[in-house]
Design a protein around this motif. Structure first.
Motif, mmCIF file in Angstrom:
data_model
loop_
_atom_site.group_PDB
_atom_site.id
_atom_site.type_symbol
_atom_site.label_atom_id
_atom_site.label_comp_id
_atom_site.label_asym_id
_atom_site.label_seq_id
_atom_site.Cartn_x
_atom_site.Cartn_y
_atom_site.Cartn_z
ATOM 1 N N TYR A 151 0.823 -1.205 0.000
ATOM 2 C CA TYR A 151 0.000 0.000 0.000
ATOM 3 C C TYR A 151 0.857 1.256 0.000
ATOM 4 O O TYR A 151 1.954 1.273 0.558
ATOM 5 C CB TYR A 151 -0.875 0.049 1.260
ATOM 6 C CG TYR A 151 -1.890 -1.052 1.364
ATOM 7 C CD1 TYR A 151 -3.039 -1.034 0.587
ATOM 8 C CD2 TYR A 151 -1.708 -2.109 2.250
ATOM 9 C CE1 TYR A 151 -3.981 -2.038 0.677
ATOM 10 C CE2 TYR A 151 -2.645 -3.121 2.350
ATOM 11 C CZ TYR A 151 -3.778 -3.086 1.563
ATOM 12 O OH TYR A 151 -4.709 -4.086 1.655
ATOM 13 N N GLY A 152 0.321 2.321 -0.603
ATOM 14 C CA GLY A 152 0.919 3.647 -0.559
ATOM 15 C C GLY A 152 -0.176 4.671 -0.757
ATOM 16 O O GLY A 152 -1.355 4.321 -0.868
ATOM 17 N N ARG A 153 0.219 5.945 -0.827
ATOM 18 C CA ARG A 153 -0.782 6.993 -1.006
ATOM 19 C C ARG A 153 -0.704 7.650 -2.384
ATOM 20 O O ARG A 153 -1.366 8.660 -2.625
ATOM 21 C CB ARG A 153 -0.638 8.039 0.107
ATOM 22 C CG ARG A 153 -0.959 7.469 1.483
ATOM 23 C CD ARG A 153 -1.232 8.551 2.519
ATOM 24 N NE ARG A 153 -0.055 9.286 2.908
ATOM 25 C CZ ARG A 153 0.755 8.937 3.923
ATOM 26 N NH1 ARG A 153 0.496 7.847 4.617
ATOM 27 N NH2 ARG A 153 1.796 9.680 4.227
ATOM 28 N N ALA A 154 0.074 7.054 -3.280
ATOM 29 C CA ALA A 154 0.180 7.540 -4.662
ATOM 30 C C ALA A 154 0.715 6.391 -5.518
ATOM 31 O O ALA A 154 1.378 5.477 -5.007
ATOM 32 C CB ALA A 154 1.110 8.746 -4.744
ATOM 33 N N PRO A 155 0.464 6.411 -6.831
ATOM 34 C CA PRO A 155 0.999 5.350 -7.693
ATOM 35 C C PRO A 155 2.518 5.249 -7.635
ATOM 36 O O PRO A 155 3.079 4.150 -7.688
ATOM 37 C CB PRO A 155 0.518 5.749 -9.094
ATOM 38 C CG PRO A 155 -0.645 6.642 -8.871
ATOM 39 C CD PRO A 155 -0.382 7.353 -7.590
ATOM 40 N N SER A 156 3.179 6.396 -7.513
ATOM 41 C CA SER A 156 4.646 6.384 -7.454
ATOM 42 C C SER A 156 5.149 5.701 -6.192
ATOM 43 O O SER A 156 6.256 5.148 -6.172
ATOM 44 C CB SER A 156 5.188 7.811 -7.545
ATOM 45 O OG SER A 156 4.583 8.644 -6.571
ATOM 46 N N ASP A 157 4.348 5.717 -5.117
ATOM 47 C CA ASP A 157 4.719 4.988 -3.901
ATOM 48 C C ASP A 157 4.779 3.491 -4.180
ATOM 49 O O ASP A 157 5.675 2.784 -3.700
ATOM 50 C CB ASP A 157 3.697 5.247 -2.789
ATOM 51 C CG ASP A 157 3.681 6.682 -2.301
ATOM 52 O OD1 ASP A 157 4.538 7.478 -2.739
ATOM 53 O OD2 ASP A 157 2.814 7.009 -1.482
ATOM 54 N N LEU A 158 3.802 3.012 -4.937
ATOM 55 C CA LEU A 158 3.768 1.588 -5.277
ATOM 56 C C LEU A 158 4.998 1.198 -6.090
ATOM 57 O O LEU A 158 5.544 0.100 -5.943
ATOM 58 C CB LEU A 158 2.496 1.262 -6.061
ATOM 59 C CG LEU A 158 1.160 1.629 -5.409
ATOM 60 C CD1 LEU A 158 0.011 1.248 -6.331
ATOM 61 C CD2 LEU A 158 1.002 0.968 -4.048
ATOM 62 N N ARG A 159 5.424 2.107 -6.942
ATOM 63 C CA ARG A 159 6.581 1.821 -7.794
ATOM 64 C C ARG A 159 7.868 1.667 -6.979
ATOM 65 O O ARG A 159 8.752 0.896 -7.360
ATOM 66 C CB ARG A 159 6.743 2.921 -8.842
ATOM 67 C CG ARG A 159 7.775 2.575 -9.915
ATOM 68 C CD ARG A 159 7.924 3.648 -10.959
ATOM 69 N NE ARG A 159 8.869 3.206 -11.984
ATOM 70 C CZ ARG A 159 8.527 2.585 -13.100
ATOM 71 N NH1 ARG A 159 7.258 2.326 -13.357
ATOM 72 N NH2 ARG A 159 9.452 2.212 -13.969
ATOM 73 N N LEU A 160 7.972 2.384 -5.867
ATOM 74 C CA LEU A 160 9.176 2.267 -5.040
ATOM 75 C C LEU A 160 9.412 0.823 -4.611
ATOM 76 O O LEU A 160 10.536 0.315 -4.676
ATOM 77 C CB LEU A 160 9.048 3.159 -3.801
ATOM 78 C CG LEU A 160 9.182 4.667 -4.024
ATOM 79 C CD1 LEU A 160 8.809 5.412 -2.736
ATOM 80 C CD2 LEU A 160 10.596 5.026 -4.458
ATOM 81 N N LEU A 161 8.363 0.152 -4.173
ATOM 82 C CA LEU A 161 8.513 -1.241 -3.761
ATOM 83 C C LEU A 161 8.697 -2.142 -4.965
ATOM 84 O O LEU A 161 9.437 -3.130 -4.903
ATOM 85 C CB LEU A 161 7.317 -1.676 -2.918
ATOM 86 C CG LEU A 161 7.444 -1.285 -1.439
ATOM 87 C CD1 LEU A 161 6.108 -1.301 -0.736
ATOM 88 C CD2 LEU A 161 8.427 -2.194 -0.722
ATOM 89 N N ALA A 162 8.048 -1.830 -6.071
ATOM 90 C CA ALA A 162 8.270 -2.603 -7.296
ATOM 91 C C ALA A 162 9.739 -2.562 -7.695
ATOM 92 O O ALA A 162 10.316 -3.568 -8.137
ATOM 93 C CB ALA A 162 7.395 -2.065 -8.425
ATOM 94 N N GLU A 163 10.374 -1.389 -7.524
ATOM 95 C CA GLU A 163 11.803 -1.267 -7.832
ATOM 96 C C GLU A 163 12.644 -2.092 -6.866
ATOM 97 O O GLU A 163 13.624 -2.737 -7.264
ATOM 98 C CB GLU A 163 12.211 0.203 -7.795
ATOM 99 C CG GLU A 163 11.629 1.025 -8.939
ATOM 100 C CD GLU A 163 11.878 2.511 -8.790
ATOM 101 O OE1 GLU A 163 12.407 2.926 -7.727
ATOM 102 O OE2 GLU A 163 11.532 3.263 -9.721
ATOM 103 N N ALA A 164 12.263 -2.100 -5.599
ATOM 104 C CA ALA A 164 12.999 -2.907 -4.626
ATOM 105 C C ALA A 164 12.947 -4.385 -4.988
ATOM 106 O O ALA A 164 13.934 -5.117 -4.797
ATOM 107 C CB ALA A 164 12.426 -2.681 -3.225
#
Length: 431
Positions: free
Chosen positions: A207-220
């Protein structure tokens, strides 16, 4: 603006350039938790002193990972080396495995501050419910089974949190709590160290509060294709609008949310086309139930034979096969799933994403009813990536979201689509 109010992406930028420290962000989140937790009850385990000590260690890092300094909540059926993992079960109170689950280990290695354990439905499956309440209305559920994770992000207690999905346990709470949620393609995130319910279905999400937040974990997690940009604008997109085989179970507010999202996209220049699924998909919801219950027999057998008296009746019924699942039913469900996976990939290939309901409607009243997974379970069985997007409010002022679906292993493209469509679908998206 206080640090806790930042999206994970905005906080990450400040952490990377040194204008914000992990300790300052962690302390701000802990302050927010102190204010909100007595009412919301999102956490099963939290040690503020230890969290600050971890943040200080992160601040000493010479190399900053992609999650550097970001506090993250972990659903309490995912192992953490330094915290208990109780599964919200009386069987495992105080259990500490001494080893991180794979997803936690990766997040920690990328610089995340593992803040604490969030409350969950027992074993992320059935039985005992979380104590967690919906931050938008304390009389209502935040959804399940990732109850605490969704509520903690929605209440501003933490910028990111891990959930899991076997039926609808990541996307549905995201809709109920008005936040962004991602269930990636099945298997692309190692689920080692998370309680197994169904090896065919279980998926680590976040979970995050913006689509870009979701991408951070996708990158990890190094998801496939993140280095290949979609290369489109909003007006280049082609979106399939799918009511789906369970449309009749959608409350008026959920039906309205889907059509509203479609209209907003069309008004923004997106090509939006109605999609219908072929007849075999009429059986996909039942196929998911068969797989869930059939694989659940073995998932809780160890507790059944070793701790029968403490095991909730819901799990005893699974082991005892009260649903009457047969070998032939299991084989048929697996075969239908395989056929429908290929079929949906072919359908989805004609679109940048498929837009569909994320939940039956607003969050139900009370803790016991965590919501029906009927708008999520088919996608979980199909193994496709899903991203939940807030859209509107229902008649009681509660959030109602939608979700976009991509082809299997199309997570990166779906994240790019989410970044384009979210500002259109979600008028409250943080700037």
């Amino acid at each position: 603006m206080q640090p806790w109010e930042l999206t994970a992406t905005a906080a990450a930028a400040k952490l990377q350039d040194g204008s914000l420290t992990a300790e300052a962000l962690t302390r701000s989140c802990l302050d927010r938790i102190a204010a909100q937790e007595p009412a919301v009850k999102a956490w099963i385990f939290l040690d503020p002193v230890a969290a600050i000590a971890k943040a200080r260690e992160v601040d000493k890092a010479a190399i900053k990972g992609c999650l550097h300094g970001l506090p993250i909540g972990v659903k309490d059926m995912i192992d953490t080396a330094d915290m208990p993992t109780t599964h919200n079960s009386p069987i495992y109170q105080g259990l500490q495995q001494g080893r991180d689950a794979a997803c936690v280990g990766i997040a920690r290695a990328e610089g995340a501050v593992i803040l604490g354990k969030t409350d969950t439905v027992e074993f992320a499956a059935a039985g005992r419910r979380a104590l967690t309440r919906n931050p938008h209305d304390l009389t209502r559920t935040p959804g399940g089974s990732s109850s605490g994770s969704a509520a903690a992000v929605a209440a501003g207690m933490v910028p990111l949190a891990f959930g899991t999905q076997t039926g609808g346990s990541t996307i549905r709470p995201g809709s109920f709590c008005g936040i962004y949620a991602m269930k990636p393609t099945h298997g692309v995130v190692n689920s080692e160290g998370a309680k197994r319910y169904s090896h065919t279905l279980d998926t680590i999400g976040w979970y995050g509060r913006a689509p870009s937040d979701l991408r951070l974990l996708a990158e990890a997690f190094r998801l496939f294709g993140l280095d290949v940009p979609l290369g489109k604008t909003v007006k280049d997109l082609r979106i399939g609008l799918l009511r789906g085989p369970n449309w009749h179970l959608a409350a008026p507010e959920s039906q309205a949310a889907l059509l509203l999202a479609g209209k907003r996209l069309a008004d923004a220049g997106v090509v939006v086309e109605e999609v219908t699924l072929p007849a075999p998909f009429d059986g996909i919801t039942e196929a998911q139930r068969i797989v869930l219950m059939g694989e659940g027999r073995g998932a809780f057998l160890a507790e059944y034979v070793s701790a029968f008296g403490k095991l909730h009746a819901d799990f005893r019924s699974r082991v005892e096969n009260e649903s009457g699942i047969t070998a032939a039913m299991m084989a048929g469900a697996y075969d239908l799933a395989g056929d429908c996976r290929r079929s949906f990939d072919a359908i989805a290939s004609g679109y940048d994403a498929v837009l569909t309901p994320a939940a039956p409607g607003e969050a139900p009243v009370g803790r016991q009813d965590t919501g029906n997974a009927v708008f999520n379970s088919m996608w979980t069985l199909l193994h496709v990536p899903c991203i939940g997007i807030p859209c509107t409010e229902g008649p009681n002022g509660l959030p109602v979201g939608v979700q976009i679906i991509g082809q299997r292993f199309g997570d990166a493209a779906l994240l790019d689509v989410a970044a384009l469509v979210a500002p259109v679908i979600d008028p409250k998206l943080p700037g």
